[in-house]
Scaffold this motif. Structure first.
Motif, mmCIF file in Angstrom:
data_model
loop_
_atom_site.group_PDB
_atom_site.id
_atom_site.type_symbol
_atom_site.label_atom_id
_atom_site.label_comp_id
_atom_site.label_asym_id
_atom_site.label_seq_id
_atom_site.Cartn_x
_atom_site.Cartn_y
_atom_site.Cartn_z
ATOM 1 N N TYR B 83 44.819 42.946 55.127
ATOM 2 C CA TYR B 83 44.115 41.767 54.647
ATOM 3 C C TYR B 83 43.099 42.209 53.605
ATOM 4 N N PRO B 85 40.192 40.569 51.693
ATOM 5 C CA PRO B 85 39.459 39.306 51.621
ATOM 6 C C PRO B 85 38.864 39.057 50.231
ATOM 7 N N GLN B 86 38.385 37.858 50.056
ATOM 8 C CA GLN B 86 37.687 37.520 48.820
ATOM 9 C C GLN B 86 36.542 38.497 48.609
ATOM 10 N N GLU B 87 36.329 38.891 47.400
ATOM 11 C CA GLU B 87 35.226 39.776 47.031
ATOM 12 C C GLU B 87 35.263 41.094 47.797
ATOM 13 N N ALA B 89 34.818 42.470 50.571
ATOM 14 C CA ALA B 89 34.194 42.645 51.879
ATOM 15 C C ALA B 89 34.262 44.089 52.343
ATOM 16 N N LEU B 90 33.793 44.985 51.513
ATOM 17 C CA LEU B 90 33.698 46.380 51.944
ATOM 18 C C LEU B 90 32.554 46.512 52.939
ATOM 19 N N PHE B 91 32.682 47.459 53.865
ATOM 20 C CA PHE B 91 31.600 47.696 54.824
ATOM 21 C C PHE B 91 30.454 48.341 54.068
ATOM 22 N N PRO B 133 29.507 51.536 48.425
ATOM 23 C CA PRO B 133 30.200 50.411 47.786
ATOM 24 C C PRO B 133 29.301 49.653 46.807
ATOM 25 N N GLN B 134 27.972 49.686 47.062
ATOM 26 C CA GLN B 134 27.068 48.952 46.183
ATOM 27 C C GLN B 134 27.095 49.497 44.766
ATOM 28 N N GLN B 141 35.407 47.351 43.683
ATOM 29 C CA GLN B 141 35.319 47.048 45.114
ATOM 30 C C GLN B 141 36.630 46.439 45.599
#
Lengths: 541, 358, 335
Positions: B83, B85-87, B89-91, B133-134, B141
Motif C-alpha cells: 500500500y 498511501p497519499q503523500e 506517509a513515511l514513518f 524522511p523530512q 518521499q
C-alpha cells in the motif's frame, strides 16, 4: 499547571517558526526601550536563581561540602528521586492509557471522559493531599504520596499524548498493516514511536512538578527536598542549610527543564506536516468496554470524586468530629477569600504587564536576543516555589528592607513564578496583531502610543485577559510562596487549608478548600469556554 | 506477482451505498488505474482491497485465493497487499533505510535487506539510505514509500493518489519513475486517482468509478476516444457536445456532416443524438471565404504550446448552428485573435449518444 | 470579545477595591509559634476585651527567633509568643527583650519564667512517649529516654527531629548527660527511628500502627484523640518517671521585643496571656491541651495531673538556647 503548579508545567513556548517571516524593521528608540524592558523582566527571573547560588557559594567549600554531604541529603535524594521516578512512570501509564482509550476506541461517553481526565489539573495537589490525609492517615507514606502526585500530574501526560494521538496520521498504521504488522507490533513499532516526544515531554513535566511539589508532600508527611527545605526554614529561617538544599533542588529541576526543551526541539523535527487528514481509526472494544468504563469511573472517582467528596463530607461535619474551636465564621472565610482574590488580581495584573514587553519583542523583533530572553523567563518553570520564596525572603531581609513582609514582594514572587504561563498567552495574543494594521494606523496619523492604545490593545485584549485569568487562578491556588511571603496578618484560602490540615482540623479546612476548588474549577471552565481548550492548557498539541 | 479479480463488490456506510456491484480484473504484472471524482467511492474500493474495511457483498481474489467473500475477511496484515498511501506517509522517526525494511522480518531489518537495490529501483541514490524522511522532497518521499511497499515482495501493490500532492513538474517525473520501478519489479499494481491525465498516462487499463459503480473499463485510448457517456466524456477530457441527427454512419450537426466512430455506433443508430468532439479535432484556418462552417473568435486562452479558442458559429443558414459556441485547441504558433473570423474543419470521427432531455 | 473583556476588567477592579478596603489598621504585631487555633482563640478574645487589634505572624519557634534576630531593630514584631523556652533564651542572650512588668509574673511560678525577668511562662507541656496499644505493652516501655538509642529499639520508634519541639529535648540531654552521650543517643535514634516532619505526623503514625512508639509532646496525642474519638484512638501515652530527661517540661512563653514601638499595648497582651481568663480559655479549649501555668487554673482532665508528672531537674538557664542542638542533629545525620 499546579493549576498552581497544576496548570503551570504544561506551558511550552509555541513552536518557534509558526510566524511567517515578518518585515523586521528596527524602530530605533522604541525597540531600544522594548529590549531594555524585556531584559529587565528576564533579570527579575534570574534574580532569585542567582541569589540562591550566591548564598550557597558564600558558605565556602568546606561548609558547603559539610552541608551537602550529610547523610540526610542522601536520604532525601533517594526519597525524592524514588517518588519522581515512580510518579513519572505511573503518570505515564495512567495518562497514556486514558488518552489511548479516549482517542482511539469507541469508548462510550468518551467526550465526557476527555474532560474528566483533564479536570484534575484544576484541583491543586495540596487539596487532593488534604482529602486523602483526612480520609485515612495510613496514606502518609510513599504509596500515599505516589497516589496523590499521580492523581495531580497524570493530566500532564494525558493532554499531550491525547493531542499526539489525535494528530497521528492513520496512513502510517494502515501502511504498517499492509506490511503485515498485527495490532501489538503496530502499537509498539508505529504508535509508540510517534508518541515518544509527547510522552517524554509530559514525563519530564511530571518529574519537574513532582520535584517542585511541596504542599501535597508536606501534608502527607512525605519527606523530599522541598519539605526538608521548609523544615530547615522552620528551624533557622534563612539559614545555610535551606539554601544549600535549595541549590541542589534547583539544579535537579533545571536539568529536567533542559531535557524537556531538548525533547520539544526533537519533536518539532520529528513531525511532518501534511495538511488535513482523516481522523485516526477507532477500535471497537466489544465486551472489553465494561472493564475500561469501570476503570475510567474509578479514575474519576479517585482524582475528582475523592477530593470533592471529602471536602463536602467535612463541610457537613461540625463540632465534635474536628478541632474547630474557632467557629469558621463567615467574616473569617470572607477575609481569606478577599485576600486570595486580591492577591490573585494583583499578581495577574503585574505578571501580565511584565510579560508585555517580552511578548512584544518576540512578536515584533524575533531574533536571537528575544529567544534568549524568552528562554530565561522559561527558566522560572524550573524554579520550585519554595526556592523562589526562600531567595526572596533572604534578599528582602538583606537588601530590600522597605519591601520586606510587604504584599508587593509576594506579588513580585507570583510574577516570577507565573511569567512563563502569562508569556505563552501574551505572545500568542500579540502575534495576532498584524504589523500592517499598526502601519495603517500610523499612516492615518496616530503616534506610537495612540497606536498601542487604539489598535494593539483592542486586538490583543482577549488574549491578554486570558493570560491574566490563568495567572489569577494560579495565584489563588499557590501555597508555597504564599506561606513564606504573606504579609503579617494576611491569611489566604490556601494558607488556611494548610494550617488547619497540618493541625488535623479537617472540618475547619473544608470551607476554605471548597472555595478554593470552586474558584479554580469554575474559572478554568469559564476560561475554556471563552478562549478554547488550547488557550488554557497551553500549546500542548 | 499475481492477478486480481473482484466480483460484485459492494459496501454501504449506514444507509448510504458507496460501492455497488464492482467487477474488475487486473492481469498479472499489469498496471491498472481506477479513475473517479472525489466521493465516487474509489478510496473505499482501495480500502476494501487492502482490508482496512470489510466488504458487504462480493468477493476479492488474488491469484485465485479468496481474501474477502461471504463470511471471510482476511485481515489487512495477512493479505500481502502493498500500500502506497497519499503523500507517502513515511514513518517520520525512522531513516529512509529503516522505512524501506519496515515490513521485513527482524533479521532482514537488521541486515538492511535489499535497501540499495530498492533505492536504485525507484531511482534514488544509495546515499539517501541514512537520511531522515523530512530531508526528502515530496516526490522522493513517494518513491521511498513505493520501495517500502515493494520490499516484502507483495502479491499486489495499491497506490492511493500518490502524486496528487506534488507540484506539476515533480509529478511527471515521479510518475515516470514509479511506472518504471513497477514495470521493472514486474508488479501487479492498481493506481487510484482523480486525475484523468495520470490515469490515462499510467494505466494499461483504466476503470472509471462513477457514483459507486464501474461504468467503463478500457484501455486509455478507447476510454478517451469513445467514452460511454457524455458526462464521462467531459470528465476524461475537454469535450465539445452538440445536438445532431444521425443517419447511416454519419451525423449532421452545426459543424457539418461527420462520420461516426465505429466503436461508438451502438450509441445511437438514427435520429436525434448528442455529438461528442474533442477540441483538438477542430482545425482553424483563415481566408477560406467560402468555407462551409465559419466561426468568430470570442476569446483565447493562451497556454504557450497550445491555446483554447472559443468560437461562435456564424453565417450558416442551418438553424442548428444558431448561437452555438464551440472550443478548439490549436497549436500555440497559429493562434487567432478575438474578433477574427475563421473557417472550422473537423478532423476524425464523432461519437454520438442518444439525445437526452437536455 | 472586547466588551466582554472590559466587563471582566471592571469586575476585577471592583474586587480589588473591596480587597484594599478589607485591610484594617493593626496595632499589635504578634510573632507566634503557637498553634494558630489557640492563638486565634486568644487574640479574638483579647481584641474583644481590649479593643486592640492583633496582627499575627505564625511560624515555627526557632524560625521566628532567627527571623527576629535577622530583622533586628527594624522588626515589626511587638510580642513573641513561642512554644519552647530556648528560643526566648536565645533572644534574652542577645539582649533583644525588654523587661516584663513585675505584676505580670504574679500568678506564674517563678521557675517557669525568665531568670532575668524578660519573658513570662504561659503554658507548659510534657515530653512523652506515645505508643500503639496493639503493638506494645506498657511494661515494655523504656526506663529512660536514652534507652531509645539502644539496638533493642530498632524500628520501634518514631521521631520528628525537625519539629521545633525536638530541639529542647536534645538541649536537655546535652545539659544533663554531656555531648558524647547525646551524640551517641542521636546516632542510635538515626539507626532506630522512622523520621517524620512534625509531632502530628509522629502521633498519627503511632496511632495507625505504622510504628510502635513515638517521642512527642503530650498535647499532640490529646488533639489526635479529640479528632479521632475513642474508637479511632489505638494509642496511649507513657510518661517517663524518676525525673528522667524524657519527661522534660517544655515551657511556652511570651516576651516583648525591645524594638517594639507599642510596648504598652504589648505588655497589656502579656498580662492578658497569664490572666485567669485567658488561662481558663486555653484550658477549656479542647484544642490547646497544654498545662496552664496559672496556679489557680486546672488543666484539661484528659491530661495527667500537673503535680503527678516527674520532669528532670533542669532550670531554664541550664536548658539554654538550643544553640548546639541543630549542629548535633546534623552531626548525627538527623537533619
Amino acid at each position: 499547571m499546579a493549576m498552581t503548579q497544576a496548570v503551570q508545567p504544561v506551558i511550552r513556548p509555541a513552536t518557534q517558526p509558526t510566524t511567517p517571516a515578518r518585515h523586521v524593521t528596527v524602530r530605533g528608540r522604541a525597540s531600544f526601550w522594548l529590549f531594555g524592558a524585556a531584559a529587565c523582566v528576564a533579570l527579575l527571573v534570574l534574580l532569585p536563581l542567582a541569589f540562591t547560588l550566591r548564598q550557597a557559594l558564600g558558605f565556602g567549600a568546606a561548609n558547603a561540602a559539610e552541608l551537602v554531604f550529610r547523610p540526610i541529603v542522601g536520604e532525601l535524594a533517594l526519597n525524592t528521586l524514588m517518588i519522581v521516578a515512580a510518579a513519572t512512570v505511573t503518570s505515564a501509564i495512567v495518562g497514556a492509557a486514558a488518552a489511548w482509550f479516549v482517542e482511539r476506541t469507541h469508548l462510550p461517553g468518551r467526550k465526557i471522559w476527555a474532560v474528566l481526565a483533564a479536570a484534575p489539573l484544576a484541583v491543586p495537589p495540596f487539596i487532593t493531599s488534604y482529602a486523602w490525609v483526612s480520609f485515612s492517615e495510613s496514606l502518609q507514606d510513599f504509596n500515599g504520596a505516589l497516589l496523590v502526585v499521580t492523581t495531580a500530574y497524570y493530566p500532564l501526560i494525558y493532554l499531550p499524548v491525547a493531542a499526539a494521538l489525535r494528530g497521528m496520521d492513520p496512513a502510517l498504521e494502515e501502511t504498517a498493516r499492509s506490511l503485515g504488522l498485527g495490532p501489538w507490533t503496530r502499537f509498539f513499532r508505529v504508535v509508540l514511536p510517534q508518541l515518544k516526544p509527547a510522552l517524554l515531554g509530559g514525563m519530564l513535566l511530571v518529574a519537574l512538578g513532582t520535584l517542585s511539589e511541596f504542599g501535597a508532600f508536606a501534608l502527607l508527611r512525605f519527606r523530599t527536598f522541598t519539605t526538608e527545605i521548609y523544615a530547615e526554614y522552620r528551624l533557622s529561617f534563612d539559614g545555610s542549610g535551606a539554601s544549600m538544599l535549595a541549590s541542589i533542588l534547583m539544579l535537579l529541576c533545571l536539568v529536567c527543564l533542559a531535557l524537556e526543551f531538548r525533547v520539544r526541539g526533537l519533536s518539532r523535527y520529528d513531525r511532518m506536516d501534511r495538511g488535513a487528514r482523516r481522523a485516526p481509526a477507532r477500535y471497537h472494544l466489544g465486551w472489553g468496554k465494561w472493564p475500561v468504563l469501570a476503570s475510567f469511573a474509578g479514575l474519576t472517582l479517585v482524582t475528582l470524586g475523592m477530593p470533592l467528596g471529602m471536602i463536602v463530607y467535612w463541610l457537613l461535619q461540625h463540632g465534635d468530629a474536628a478541632i474547630t474551636p474557632v467557629e469558621v465564621s463567615l467574616p473569617l472565610v470572607l477575609d481569606a477569600t478577599l485576600s486570595s482574590v486580591g492577591l490573585g488580581l494583583a499578581g495577574a495584573a503585574l505578571t501580565t504587564v511584565l510579560a508585555l514587553p517580552l511578548g512584544l519583542l518576540l512578536a515584533r523583533h524575533p531574533g536571537r536576543i528575544a529567544t534568549l530572553l524568552e528562554r530565561i523567563v522559561y527558566l522560572a518553570q524550573g524554579l520550585p516555589g519554595i526556592v523562589i520564596a526562600l531567595a526572596i525572603v533572604s534578599l528582602a531581609i538583606q537588601a530590600l528592607r522597605p519591601l520586606y513582609q510587604s504584599a508587593a514582594l509576594l506579588v513580585v514572587a507570583y510574577a516570577i513564578l507565573f511569567l512563563p504561563l502569562a508569556l505563552v498567552s501574551v505572545r500568542a495574543a500579540l502575534l495576532q496583531v498584524e504589523p500592517r494594521l499598526e502601519d495603517a494606523a500610523r499612516s492615518l496619523g496616530l503616534n506610537r502610543w495612540q497606536t498601542l492604545w487604539r489598535v494593539v490593545l483592542p486586538l490583543a485584549g482577549p488574549g491578554l485577559g486570558c493570560a491574566a485569568a490563568l495567572v489569577f487562578i494560579s495565584v489563588m491556588t499557590e501555597l508555597t510562596a504564599t506561606l513564606l511571603l504573606a504579609p503579617i496578618g494576611t491569611q489566604t484560602l490556601a494558607m488556611q487549608v494548610w494550617a488547619d490540615t497540618a493541625a488535623l482540623a479537617f472540618a475547619a479546612a473544608a470551607p476554605y478548600a471548597a472555595i478554593l476548588v470552586g474558584f479554580s474549577l469554575i474559572s478554568t471552565w469559564l476560561l475554556m469556554s471563552l478562549f478554547g481548550k488550547t488557550a488554557v492548557l497551553g500549546a500542548t498539541s | 506477482m499475481a492477478n486480481l479479480s473482484v466480483q460484485g463488490l459492494g459496501k454501504q456506510f449506514g444507509a448510504h451505498s458507496v460501492l455497488r456491484g464492482v467487477d474488475l480484473t487486473v492481469a498479472s504484472g499489469s498496471l491498472a488505474a481506477i479513475l473517479g471524482r472525489s466521493g465516487s467511492g474509489k478510496t473505499t474500493l482501495l480500502r476494501l482491497l487492502c482490508g482496512f474495511e470489510r466488504a458487504d457483498t462480493g468477493t476479492i481474489q488474488v491469484n485465485g485465493h479468496v481474501i474477502s467473500g461471504p463470511g471471510l475477511h482476511v485481515p489487512a496484515e495477512d493479505r500481502r497487499i502493498g500500500y502506497v498511501p497519499q503523500e507517502g506517509a513515511l514513518f517520520p522517526y525512522l531513516s529512509v533505510a529503516d522505512n524501506i525494511v519496515f515490513g521485513l522480518p527482524r533479521a532482514q531489518r537488521r541486515a538492511r535487506h535489499r535497501v540499495q537495490e530498492l533505492l536504485e529501483l525507484v531511482g534514488l541514490p544509495a546515499s539517501y539510505a541514512d537520511r531522515p524522511p523530512q530531508a526528502l522532497s515530496g516526490g522522493e518521499q513517494q518513491r521511498v514509500a513505493l520501495a517500502r511497499a515493494l520490499a516484502p515482495a507483495p502479491a499486489l501493490i495499491l497506490l492511493d493518489e500518490p502524486f496528487s500532492a506534488l507540484d506539476a513538474a515533480l509529478r511527471v517525473e515521479t510518475r515516470q519513475a514509479v511506472a518504471a520501478a513497477l514495470a521493472t519489479a514486474g508488479a501487479t499494481a492498481l493506481l487510484v486517482t482523480h486525475d484523468q491525465a495520470e490515469a490515462l498516462s499510467m494505466g494499461e487499463q483504466v476503470a472509471v468509478l462513477w457514483d459507486g459503480q464501474l461504468i467503463q473499463v478500457a484501455n486509455p485510448e478507447t476510454l478517451y476516444r469513445t467514452p460511454v457517456s457524455p458526462e464521462l466524456a467531459s470528465f476524461v477530457g475537454d469535450a465539445v457536445l452538440l445536438p445532431g441527427m444521425a443517419d447511416q454512419g454519419y451525423v449532421t450537426c452545426a459543424l457539418g456532416r461527420l462520420p461516426i466512430a465505429k466503436a461508438a455506433m451502438s450509441g445511437g443508430g438514427a435520429g436525434a443524438v448528442s455529438v461528442l468532439l474533442r477540441p483538438e479535432q477542430m482545425r482553424l484556418a483563415a481566408g477560406f471565404e467560402h468555407a462551409e462552417v465559419k466561426g468568430r473568435v470570442l476569446d483565447v486562452d493562451f497556454y504557450g504550446h497550445d491555446a483554447c479558442v472559443r468560437l461562435a458559429l456564424v453565417g450558416a443558414a442551418d438553424p442548428l448552428s444558431a448561437s452555438v459556441i464551440v472550443t478548439a485547441r490549436v497549436p500555440g504558433h497559429t493562434t487567432p485573435r478575438p474578433g477574427d473570423e475563421v473557417a472550422i474543419v473537423v478532423e476524425g470521427e464523432a461519437v454520438t449518444y442518444p439525445a437526452s432531455g437536455r | 470579545m472586547v466588551s466582554r473583556f472590559s466587563r471582566v476588567a471592571g469586575i476585577a477592579a471592583l474586587l480589588a477595591a473591596s480587597f484594599v478596603g478589607a485591610a484594617h489598621a493593626a496595632t499589635l504585631t504578634l510573632y507566634s509559634a503557637q498553634h494558630p487555633q489557640t492563638v486565634t482563640l486568644l487574640t479574638k478574645d483579647f481584641e474583644k476585651q481590649s479593643g486592640i487589634a492583633v496582627r499575627v505572624h505564625t511560624g515555627e519557634g526557632p524560625q521566628l527567633a532567627a527571623q527576629l534576630v535577622a530583622e533586628g531593630q527594624s522588626s515589626p514584631a511587638d510580642v513573641y509568643l513561642t512554644s519552647n523556652s530556648p528560643e526566648l533564651m536565645l533572644l534574652e542572650g542577645k539582649g533583644m527583650l525588654s523587661k516584663v512588668q513585675p505584676a505580670t509574673f504574679g500568678e506564674i511560678p517563678a521557675h517557669y519564667s525568665s531568670p532575668t525577668g524578660v519573658w513570662v511562662g504561659v503554658m507548659a507541656r510534657e515530653n512523652v512517649l506515645a505508643y500503639n496499644t496493639k503493638m506494645i505493652k506498657p511494661e515494655q516501655m523504656p526506663a529512660s529516654l536514652l534507652d531509645l538509642g539502644k539496638p533493642a529499639w530498632k524500628g520501634k520508634i518514631a521521631i520528628a527531629p525537625s519539629d521545633g519541639d525536638f530541639l529542647p529535648l536534645v538541649s536537655a540531654v546535652l545539659a544533663l548527660k554531656g555531648e558524647a552521650a547525646t551524640l551517641e543517643w542521636l546516632k542510635g535514634l538515626r539507626t532506630n527511628a522512622q523520621i517524620f516532619d512534625d509531632n502530628e505526623g509522629v502521633v498519627a503514625a503511632v496511632n495507625r500502627g505504622a510504628v510502635a512508639t513515638g517521642i512527642i509532646n503530650n498535647y499532640y496525642w490529646a488533639r489526635l484523640h479529640t479528632e479521632m474519638g475513642d474508637k479511632g484512638t489505638h494509642s496511649a501515652l507513657y510518661h517517663f518517671g524518676n525525673a528522667d530527661v524524657g519527661a522534660l517540661l517544655n515551657v511556652s512563653g511570651a516576651a516583648v521585643l525591645k524594638s517594639s514601638k507599642n510596648a504598652e499595648v504589648a505588655n497589656k497582651f502579656l498580662a492578658y496571656l497569664v490572666s485567669p481568663r485567658a488561662q481558663q480559655l486555653m484550658a477549656n479549649s479542647k484544642v490547646t491541651y497544654e498545662y496552664p501555668l496559672h496556679a489557680g487554673v486546672a488543666p484539661d482532665p484528659i491530661l495527667k495531673p500537673f503535680n503527678q508528672i516527674n520532669p528532670p531537674q533542669l532550670d531554664m538557664q541550664k536548658l539554654g538556647d538550643d544553640s548546639q542542638a541543630v549542629a548535633l542533629l546534623r552531626k548525627a545525620g538527623l537533619l
